[in-house]
Design an enzyme around this catalytic site. Structure first.
Site, PDB file in Angstrom:
ATOM      1  N   LYS A 164       0.871  -1.183   0.000  1.00 55.05           N
ATOM      2  CA  LYS A 164       0.000   0.000   0.000  1.00 55.05           C
ATOM      3  C   LYS A 164       0.904   1.228   0.000  1.00 55.05           C
ATOM      4  CE  LYS A 164      -4.320   1.175   2.254  1.00 55.05           C
ATOM      5  NZ  LYS A 164      -5.175   0.906   1.119  1.00 55.05           N
TER       6      LYS A 164
HETATM    7  C1  PLP Z   1      -7.528   1.088  -3.650  1.00 58.43           C
HETATM    8  C2  PLP Z   1      -8.067   0.438  -2.416  1.00 58.43           C
HETATM    9  N1  PLP Z   1      -8.633  -0.780  -2.509  1.00 58.43           N
HETATM   10  C3  PLP Z   1      -9.139  -1.391  -1.409  1.00 58.43           C
HETATM   11  C4  PLP Z   1      -9.097  -0.810  -0.172  1.00 58.43           C
HETATM   12  C5  PLP Z   1      -9.679  -1.515   1.026  1.00 58.43           C
HETATM   13  O1  PLP Z   1      -8.640  -2.137   1.697  1.00 58.43           O
HETATM   14  P1  PLP Z   1      -8.802  -3.008   3.040  1.00 58.43           P
HETATM   15  O2  PLP Z   1     -10.243  -3.275   3.244  1.00 58.43           O
HETATM   16  O3  PLP Z   1      -7.998  -4.223   2.791  1.00 58.43           O
HETATM   17  O4  PLP Z   1      -8.204  -2.165   4.103  1.00 58.43           O
HETATM   18  C6  PLP Z   1      -8.521   0.439  -0.029  1.00 58.43           C
HETATM   19  C7  PLP Z   1      -8.438   1.031   1.294  1.00 58.43           C
HETATM   20  O5  PLP Z   1      -7.541   1.735   1.650  1.00 58.43           O
HETATM   21  C8  PLP Z   1      -7.985   1.093  -1.177  1.00 58.43           C
HETATM   22  O6  PLP Z   1      -7.434   2.307  -1.092  1.00 58.43           O
END
Ligand code: PLP
Length: 283
Positions: A164
């Site tokens: 991330k």
């Molecule tokens: C591009 C993207 N996809 C998915 C998610 C959801 O991620 P998660 O539920 O694994 O925290 C996020 C959240 O930050 C995001 O920015």
């Protein structure tokens, strides 16, 4: 007219490398390496109020683990332990007297050297503020309009999409801007093979009937889901030339059930927090 997001609701202090700094003074140097080259890793974490008035951070351990995984993928050495980062998250909520809020831990390369090859010291900050439903309360009640983006989700061999990383978000920012300008609320990005990847800031679920099947395409999305067992899983649409239109049809046809699912998932997130994550309570 393009909808503008609400300005941030400021809290009192931000945690910066062990200090609680007043919101207005939480600054970095303009030559901060991450600002120029997009190498900073972060998490988006939520804290929810509990029936007794205290707050609980949802899946804190999982989020912090993923933060460290992202840093590892980017060859960043976070100068703190996971426990210290978890404590920083609790501390900043306590200091701001918040029992509900959004937490943003972010590890970044500070200033010092410049250039793509520079490896400046890694700094960590944890900010918190109140942030309502990401796509608005109205979106929860009535559903949202989503477009398939003309931008393609980047390939995991060109960018480590499981991390991330701030730099990855250029892809999402462009897709979101394109969607807003075209009168939509959100965009879904397909990968280079036409699989549904994710939205610009959320995972995608496809409701296919009472026994919904969810599948996670390996590496087609950024970040490994930290909230998977409560519903945040990526789902793959069928692989075909009609992939895009299929996803659109699905979204429109199942909008009502998607809204209900999202509400159920939020309720379950809250009750899961209350039931199983007691050690993560903050006063
Ligand atoms: C591009 C993207 N996809 C998915 C998610 C959801 O991620 P998660 O539920 O694994 O925290 C996020 C959240 O930050 C995001 O920015």
């Amino acid at each position: 007219m393009v909808k503008k997001p609400e300005p941030i609701r400021k809290a009192d202090v931000i945690w910066m490398d062990g200090n609680l700094v007043p919101w207005a003074d939480a600054k970095v140097h303009v030559l901060t390496h991450s600002l120029h080259y997009g190498v900073a890793v972060f998490e988006r974490i939520r804290a929810y109020p509990q029936p007794d008035g205290r707050g609980a951070i949802f899946r804190l351990r999982e989020h912090v683990r993923r933060l460290f995984e992202s840093a590892h993928i980017c060859l960043m050495e976070v100068p703190y332990t996971k426990e210290q980062v978890m404590e920083a998250c609790r501390e900043v909520l306590r200091a701001n007297k918040m029992n509900e809020g959004y937490l943003r831990p972010l590890a970044y390369h500070s200033d010092g050297a410049m250039g793509v090859g520079a490896v400046n010291p890694v700094k960590l900050t944890v900010a918190t503020w109140y942030w309502g439903a990401y796509l608005g309360e109205e979106g929860i009640k009535k559903g949202i309009r989503v477009k398939i983006s003309s931008y393609t989700r980047m390939h995991m061999n060109s960018d480590p999409t499981r991390a991330k990383v701030t730099g990855h978000y250029l892809n999402g920012v462009l897709a979101k801007r394109e969607a807003l300008v075209a009168g939509y609320d959100e965009a879904i990005l397909l990968d280079q093979q036409g699989f549904v990847g994710e939205a610009t800031g959320e995972n995608v679920f496809v409701a296919t009937g009472p026994s919904t099947r969810r599948r996670s395409p390996a590496g087609s999305s950024r970040g490994s889901p930290a909230t998977a067992s409560c519903g945040s899983r990526r789902t793959r649409a069928s692989r075909s030339r009609s992939g895009a239109s299929r996803a659109i049809t699905c979204t429109a046809r199942t909008r009502r059930s998607c809204v209900a699912r999202r509400q159920r998932s939020r309720r379950s997130a809250r009750s899961t927090t209350a039931a199983s994550e007691r050690e993560r309570w903050v006063p």
